[in-house]
Design a protein around this motif. Structure first.
Motif, PDB file in Angstrom:
ATOM      1  N   GLU A 156      13.887   4.764  58.098  1.00 22.72           N
ATOM      2  CA  GLU A 156      13.262   3.953  57.056  1.00 22.72           C
ATOM      3  C   GLU A 156      14.079   2.730  56.705  1.00 22.72           C
ATOM      4  O   GLU A 156      15.309   2.759  56.745  1.00 22.72           O
ATOM      5  N   LEU A 207       5.243  10.267  59.709  1.00 18.71           N
ATOM      6  CA  LEU A 207       5.818   9.292  60.641  1.00 18.71           C
ATOM      7  C   LEU A 207       7.281   9.636  60.869  1.00 18.71           C
ATOM      8  O   LEU A 207       8.027   9.827  59.906  1.00 18.71           O
ATOM      9  N   GLU A 260      -1.618  12.180  54.585  1.00 19.12           N
ATOM     10  CA  GLU A 260      -1.414  11.337  55.767  1.00 19.12           C
ATOM     11  C   GLU A 260      -0.512  11.973  56.800  1.00 19.12           C
ATOM     12  O   GLU A 260       0.214  12.930  56.527  1.00 19.12           O
ATOM     13  N   GLU A 261      -0.603  11.402  57.991  1.00 20.09           N
ATOM     14  CA  GLU A 261       0.225  11.861  59.095  1.00 20.09           C
ATOM     15  C   GLU A 261       1.686  11.566  58.814  1.00 20.09           C
ATOM     16  O   GLU A 261       2.011  10.526  58.240  1.00 20.09           O
ATOM     17  N   GLU A 301       4.627   2.322  52.461  1.00 21.31           N
ATOM     18  CA  GLU A 301       4.062   1.967  51.155  1.00 21.31           C
ATOM     19  C   GLU A 301       4.333   0.511  50.848  1.00 21.31           C
ATOM     20  O   GLU A 301       5.254  -0.095  51.392  1.00 21.31           O
ATOM     21  N   LYS A 321      -2.434   4.491  45.906  1.00 19.68           N
ATOM     22  CA  LYS A 321      -2.117   4.724  47.333  1.00 19.68           C
ATOM     23  C   LYS A 321      -3.390   4.629  48.169  1.00 19.68           C
ATOM     24  O   LYS A 321      -3.349   4.151  49.305  1.00 19.68           O
ATOM     25  N   LYS A 372       0.174  12.637  48.861  1.00 20.19           N
ATOM     26  CA  LYS A 372       0.569  11.597  47.901  1.00 20.19           C
ATOM     27  C   LYS A 372      -0.422  11.502  46.758  1.00 20.19           C
ATOM     28  O   LYS A 372      -1.620  11.288  46.988  1.00 20.19           O
TER      29      LYS A 372
END
Ligand code: AMP
Ligand code: GLY
Length: 424
Positions: free
Chosen positions: A198, A194, A191-192, A289, A107, A149
């Motif tokens: 999706e 979102l 991470e932020e 991803e 990642k 992650k």
């Protein structure tokens, strides 16, 4: 041509089903395959990461092209193994080498790649046990929910989304200091979050040109209304109504083009599928991803919608002439409904006899976790079948899938009865 597909799941059956229809095909082998792929070609009991077994098979059966289904052998370097072997080096492998497979295998690598090449994605930082305290401070700067992650492959379980800061800090420490996901969490990407809807977009590339395959939306949770535990995927729909032509053009300009040119700039010769997990944030696409393979159950709706000869397209990838190959997509909607074993994604029993799975006229019944034992077909995994149907609307397609799903019999059968409902 003689073709070998590596894998045994719900992704490999539609690959086999589609390639079996190609005029260019002579013999098809699937290693190890399942009870469904056995009807498209010959199953051979060789594991996907048994590189020596694969080598013998390619030699014995005079294989001209290898299509790799799952990420594990790609991340372990099956393509590099072929290139470094005198006997195998001229046999094309569809699927990236180790370097390209890092897009999924790490990642941290994929986030660095996206930032370097201007691909829109969530802001992030990566931490190890050496700077875990900085990680805790970084969490303080973010708003909930917190996204943690594991850097490496963790069988789809390495992403945690947490509402509480305390919980996020506890989990960060457990991932880094107590190896919660083994070596996969020796690095952690924070991470932020979102906010959006999706969907997934799939790209086939020969390293120079590309084809954008149909987009799909999958259903990850076990329970109806997207509740309960995460699974490998309980169903999928393609096309995705909210991903109209204008949105896909944005995806192409902002994501696909910089991804392909970024791979080139970084000297990564990528030949295979790229699965781009996206968040549509008020009409703007952001990458969640990359995967270095097709999705399951997305393949079960994407591949049947491809009208052109898949083997011809794969040959285009192998010879870097993809731009000269025909690529047409069916307009109709495809839906797939996944039938699972009772208890999945927790503990479940295998070896249940399956009946009534091969009589459907309205659906294509793709096998996922099944195996043939003498005359019988038995369940052999959490996800057992993916029932794909076509229609002029999601409603029409999914209704057919439900009729077929209802007929299939085995002890403990479960499926979600709301696939596609959110899109109506
Ligand atoms: P991944 O394994 O990276 O696909 O993450 C698993 C799931 O977590 C995704 O399918 C999303 O639903 C969710 N997810 C991952 N990253 C984010 C993010 N930055 N914001 C919101 N949801 C996310
Ligand atoms: N359906 C999600 C995946 O294949 O990773």
């Amino acid at each position: 041509m003689n073709v070998l597909i590596l894998g045994s799941g719900g992704r490999e059956h539609p690959f086999a089903w589609k390639i079996a229809q190609s005029k260019q095909l002579q013999n098809l082998y699937i290693a190890p395959g399942n009870a469904g792929t056995a009807h498209c070609g010959t199953n051979v009991p060789v594991a996907v990461d048994d590189f020596e077994g694969i080598k013998n098979l390619v030699w014995e059966k005079d294989i001209n092209l290898v299509l790799v289904g799952p990420e594990d052998p790609l991340v372990k370097g099956v393509h590099d193994y072929f290139l470094n072997d005198e006997v195998l080096k001229d046999v094309p492998v569809i699927g990236p080498k180790k370097d390209g497979a890092q897009l999924e295998g790490s990642k941290d690598f994929s986030k660095q790649f996206m930032f370097k090449h201007g691909v829109p994605t969530a802001r992030y930082a990566t931490f190890t046990k050496e700077n875990v305290n900085e990680g805790l401070v970084f969490l303080d700067t973010l708003k909930p929910p917190y996204v943690l992650k594991a850097d490496g492959l963790a069988a789809g379980k390495g992403v945690l989304i947490l509402d509480s800061l305390d919980e996020a800090k506890k989990e960060l420490k457990s991932m880094l200091l107590d190896s919660k996901f083994g070596s996969a969490s020796s690095k952690v990407v924070i991470e932020e979050f979102l906010k959006g809807i999706e969907l997934s977009v799939f790209v086939l590339t020969d390293g120079k040109s590309y084809k954008i395959l149909p987009a799909a939306k999958d259903y990850k949770r076990i329970g109806e209304g997207d509740t309960g535990l995460n699974t490998g995927g309980m169903g999928a729909v393609s096309p995705v109504p909210f991903a109209d032509d204008a949105f896909i053009r944005k995806v192409e300009e902002k994501i696909v083009k910089p991804t392909i040119s970024g791979l080139n700039k970084d000297g990564i010769d990528y030949r295979g599928f790229i699965f781009i997990g996206l968040m549509n944030c008020s009409g703007e696409p952001y990458v969640i991803e990359y995967n270095c393979r097709m999705g399951d159950p997305e393949t079960e709706v994407v591949i049947p919608r491809i009208e052109s000869d898949l083997l011809d397209l794969l040959n285009g990838v192998a010879t870097q002439s993809l731009d000269k190959r025909n690529f047409d997509v069916k307009k109709e909607t495809a839906t797939t409904v996944v039938l699972v074993s009772g208890g999945y994604p927790g503990t479940f029993e295998k070896g249940k006899e399956v009946t009534n799975f091969d009589s459907s006229k309205e659906s294509i019944v793709f096998h996922s976790g099944t195996k043939q034992e003498q005359e019988k077909v038995l369940t052999s995994g959490g996800r057992v079948f993916a029932v794909t149907s076509f229609g002029n609307s999601i409603e029409e397609a999914v209704r057919k899938s439900f009729v077929t799903a209802e007929k299939i019999q085995y002890q403990g059968k479960y499926y979600r009865k709301d696939i596609g409902r959110d899109l109506l």
